[in-house]
Scaffold this motif. Structure first.
Motif, short mmCIF file in Angstrom:
data_model
loop_
_atom_site.label_atom_id
_atom_site.label_comp_id
_atom_site.label_asym_id
_atom_site.label_seq_id
_atom_site.Cartn_x
_atom_site.Cartn_y
_atom_site.Cartn_z
N THR A 539 0.84 -1.20 0.00
CA THR A 539 0.00 0.00 0.00
C THR A 539 0.88 1.25 0.00
O THR A 539 2.08 1.16 0.27
CB THR A 539 -0.91 0.06 1.24
N GLU A 552 -7.26 0.58 -0.54
CA GLU A 552 -6.56 0.29 -1.80
C GLU A 552 -6.79 -1.17 -2.21
O GLU A 552 -6.71 -2.07 -1.39
CB GLU A 552 -5.07 0.56 -1.65
N VAL A 686 -2.20 -0.25 -6.98
CA VAL A 686 -3.50 -0.18 -6.31
C VAL A 686 -4.60 -0.25 -7.37
O VAL A 686 -4.60 0.53 -8.33
CB VAL A 686 -3.63 1.13 -5.50
#
Length: 860
Positions: A539, A552, A686
């Motif tokens: 992330t 995400e 993401v």
């Protein structure tokens, strides 16, 4: 104890001869009527052996009211009140009695040895009584035991004869205890020796007479010259003797002042003897009785597992055992068929002396030879193909023998992969000695081992030095204690066990709670593959917060995976924390957790929300799974607007370009600021960012360049991959797919070159121009491999199956797909090899290719 007659040893419990308090006379110990298992003062006694002499010896360990093993440490305070002189006199009496019993024991061993020499001599004649092998089995280690005790007796005798308070004997008992390894060998052979002696007695009357009439000399001052004893009774004596020696040590310590030089030596000898006795018993819970520490506490196993050690510049699979006070590294020994596996200790470090690598001394760990990533990937594909073959052979008539051969081959390949894939260093030091380096595949494992060791080190630990006997006992106990039994490879699992998931796992990392202080936080996601874990996604860093809200989404490729791990880190921006080994800043793990990927749960079409709890921190996430066969299906698109899912020639014609705008822009952005990014194109971006980019490219808004410059680089790389994956037809076309598969399989280099170049010329111009543009870009990325860790083979593995895939009709033609792993492995190796061939080729010019078209037929 009365002298035994020819058949004199009664088949009674061994406990009958053993009590905790003894009168010491020339004939050994006699019970004084104390309650069984208790001394007269009510204290618990030491362990004793309880079994018939014809059976394997069993150890009985006294237990307290809570079921815990009673410590062998002797009672304290017995010499309080200034009664030192009386205590030393008692010590002399104990030693005198023991010396007298030693004389008898030596005479018994001598009587046993007396027939051994002539029996051995006749074994090589024409009329042997016994064979050499039978003689060696029956009298195994007797000569060694005799010499040990003769030396001990000769050294102890003058000390008793010239007794005073300064006399020290602890070193003699310590040496005696250190030679218990000979007794271990004797005990292991004891049952076989008795059985062999009995069989030989039945088969040979001459030996029967010898074995029933062995003459034992009496003590020097005894009126009885000799006693007749059976061989069976004498073979029992060494087992009996170890227990008696331990009891004597217990009583000697009772009557030795703590400040006397003998006290620590006798204490050490008692500990060694106690551990040896405990090792004999196979039936008592080994966690409690395996060994005791120098402080007299039970040494317990806390954690164990298979790790890869770098030793003498090569990788070795080791089984590592973490005990409450030391770390032991062992290797599995090869044993005869049908026998238990055994361990051989390679080294151990007391936890009191163990330290972890600091950034300043990272150079002290040996350097690691890392294999090129493409070799790892090639081995994965080979294993996957072998799995497919095994599934097919199982269904074939008479295929079982071939299945076994394939399984053996797969085991070898999986073991190779397990040995060569880990790269994360875990270096530990003995502050008084060497450093050792393990390689792990995941930061998760490194953190687990480090935390377990540090938790134990918070206790009041003492350093320890194990004698050879104690080390032998401890290493032997590892087989019973271990919690991880097999190297984690598929071939060690039952067929009924879940094979794991193949396809794509979609994970949304939502948020985290439970942090006490604000920090810069991010998460990484790992899944298992071929017995080890691989980091798949990361992330963005959420800065200066106690409640990060990532939200995400990631798409993670699964290759037979069964677990998902989430690790939460605090990002470190302090450049002084730079790790010399890999030039990366070491971030702090705040928490870690693992969930099992249950096929029933994750294969539903809906998102499944879950929470992982880790050290007080809660991370909320959702996941859903798409099987590989579904993800590879290309749905024909009637869409004419946008770029995703639209034929490439339609896009280039509309844009009046040779290469689609999306391809050019993504490549430009990656080369501008992502070419040094570790794992570029391999680490997932993401998903929400990728979908946002997909939307702006499809609508052709003016915000594209602004969004590209602000977007995480992994999301841009992911958008490029998604574009090629969603093409209605793969870039290298359905029509040419079979020819690419045949061309890459050609063995003649010249024929392969002609065919592979001819196939490129056969591509439509937009496809060819786009392919050549991508090819040169990937080569530039690979030039930065020392920094970004992405080799040509890595990149071919990422893009090959996307650019070159069979159509649905082609993929099932003449094939019998038996499992999800078959779908994954089918043709993947060839697809990777095709792209790799072009990546390794000298620069290919569009104009040059087209110029040569005249010389070749265009039929494919």
């Amino acid at each position: 104890m009365e002298p035994l007659s020819a058949r004199g040893l009664p088949r009674l419990s061994w406990i009958d001869t053993l009590y905790s308090n003894f009168n010491y006379n020339t004939d050994g110990y006699e019970g004084d009527g104390a309650e069984d298992g208790k001394s007269q003062d009510g204290s618990e006694t030491l362990p004793y052996i309880d079994e018939s002499p014809t059976m394997s010896p069993q150890l009985c360990v006294p237990q307290g009211p809570d079921g815990e093993t009673v410590s062998p440490t002797p009672p304290e305070g017995l010499l309080a009140g200034g009664d030192i002189e009386k205590g030393l006199e008692m010590k002399r009496l104990v030693l005198s009695g023991f010396l007298a019993s030693e004389e008898i024991y030596i005479n018994q061993l001598e009587a046993l040895l007396l027939p051994m020499r002539p029996l051995k001599a006749t074994a090589t004649t024409s009329q042997p009584v016994l064979t050499i092998q039978q003689v060696e089995t029956i009298f195994y280690k007797i000569q060694d035991i005799f010499e040990i005790h003769k030396e001990f007796y000769d050294a102890l005798l003058p000390n008793i004869q010239q007794w005073d308070e300064k006399v020290t004997v602890g070193h003699l008992f310590q040496k005696l205890a250190s030679q218990l390894g000979v007794y271990k060998a004797f005990v292991d052979n004891y049952k076989v020796a008795l059985e062999t002696a009995e069989k030989c007695s039945h088969a040979n009357t001459q030996f029967q007479k010898i074995s029933e009439n062995l003459k034992v000399k009496g003590p020097k001052d005894s009126k009885d010259c000799t006693t007749t004893v059976s061989m069976e009774a004498l073979l029992y004596k060494p087992i009996d003797r170890v227990t008696r020696s331990t009891l004597v040590l217990h009583d000697l310590l009772k009557h030795t002042p703590k400040d006397h030089p003998d006290f620590p030596l006798l204490q050490d000898a008692l500990r060694i003897s106690q551990n040896f006795l405990s090792s004999i018993n196979e039936d008592i819970d080994p966690r409690r009785t395996a060994v005791t520490t120098p402080k007299g506490e039970a040494r317990q196993l806390v954690k164990d597992g298979f790790l890869v050690e770098v030793s003498e510049s090569s990788r070795k699979v080791r089984h590592v055992f973490l005990f409450t006070d030391l770390l032991l590294c062992a290797k599995m020994k090869k044993t005869a068929v049908g026998r238990h596996q055994q361990y051989e200790c390679k080294w151990y470090i007391p936890l009191a002396d163990l330290t972890f690598q600091t950034l300043d001394d990272s150079d002290s760990c040996p350097s690691v030879q890392v294999l090129p990533e493409h070799e790892i990937e090639e081995m994965k594909i080979k294993i996957s193909l072998l799995k497919s073959e095994i599934q097919k052979e199982k269904k074939a008539p008479k295929g079982q023998s071939r299945v076994e051969r394939l399984r053996k081959k797969m085991n070898e390949q999986e073991s190779w992969l397990l040995l060569h894939s880990p790269t994360i260093p875990f270096c530990i030091h003995n502050k008084h000695g060497k450093s050792y380096l393990f390689l792990l595949s995941s930061d998760y494992e490194r953190s687990e081992w480090r935390e377990s060791i540090q938790k134990l080190q918070k206790k009041d630990l003492q350093t320890c030095v194990l004698s050879s006997v104690e080390l032998q006992v401890l290493t032997s106990s590892c087989f019973k204690l271990r919690t991880v039994h097999n190297i984690p490879v598929t071939s060690n699992k039952d067929d009924e066990e879940t094979p794991g998931l193949y396809g794509f796992l979609h994970v949304i990392v939502h948020s985290a709670k439970g942090f006490t202080e604000s920090a810069n936080l991010y998460c990484t996601l790992e899944v298992d593959s071929y017995g080890y874990f691989v980091s798949k996604a990361k992330t963005r860093v959420f800065r200066d917060t106690t409640e990060p809200q990532w939200n995400e989404e990631f798409e993670i490729e699964l290759e037979g995976s069964q677990y998902l791990r989430i690790l939460c880190y605090e990002k470190c921006y302090d450049k002084s924390m730079l790790n010399k080994n890999d030039n990366e800043i070491v971030d702090k793990i705040m928490g870690k957790g693992q969930v099992q990927l249950d096929p029933q749960t994750v294969q539903s079409k809906n998102w499944h929300m879950d929470v992982i709890e880790m050290n007080g921190i809660k991370v909320e996430f959702s996941m859903k799974f798409t099987s590989r066969d579904l993800s590879l299906k290309r749905t024909p698109s009637k869409k004419q607007s946008g770029v995703f899912g639209v034929k490439i020639n339609v896009v280039t014609k509309r844009e009046r370009s040779k290469v689609p705008y999306i391809v050019r822009q993504c490549i430009e952005e990656v080369e501008k600021r992502g070419i040094d990014e570790v794992g570029i194109y391999r680490i997932s971006g993401v998903a929400t960012d990728i979908q946002a980019l997909k939307s702006v490219f499809d609508t052709n808004t003016k915000d594209i360049l602004v969004m590209l410059s602000d977007m995480d680089i992994n999301a841009i790389a992911g958008t490029l991959k998604l574009y090629f994956r969603e093409l209605p037809e793969p870039l290298l076309t359905d029509r040419l797919y079979p020819a690419f598969m045949e061309g890459i399989a050609l063995s003649d280099p010249a024929a392969k070159e002609n065919c592979m170049m001819h196939l490129l010329r056969s591509l439509p111009d937009p496809n060819l121009m786009t392919f050549l543009t991508l090819l040169e870009h990937l080569k530039r990325v690979a030039e930065k491999e020392p920094v970004n860790k992405m080799s040509l083979h890595n990149l071919a593995t990422v893009f090959g199956p996307t650019l070159l895939r069979p159509s649905e009709s082609e993929s099932t033609k003449g094939q019998h797909i038996t499992s999800a792993s078959d779908i994954w492995s089918h043709d993947v190796m060839a697809q990777v090899q095709v792209l790799l061939y072009y990546l390794q080729h000298s620069p290919i010019s569009f104009a040059e290719l087209k110029r040569n078209t005249l010389y070749f037929s265009t039929d494919v």
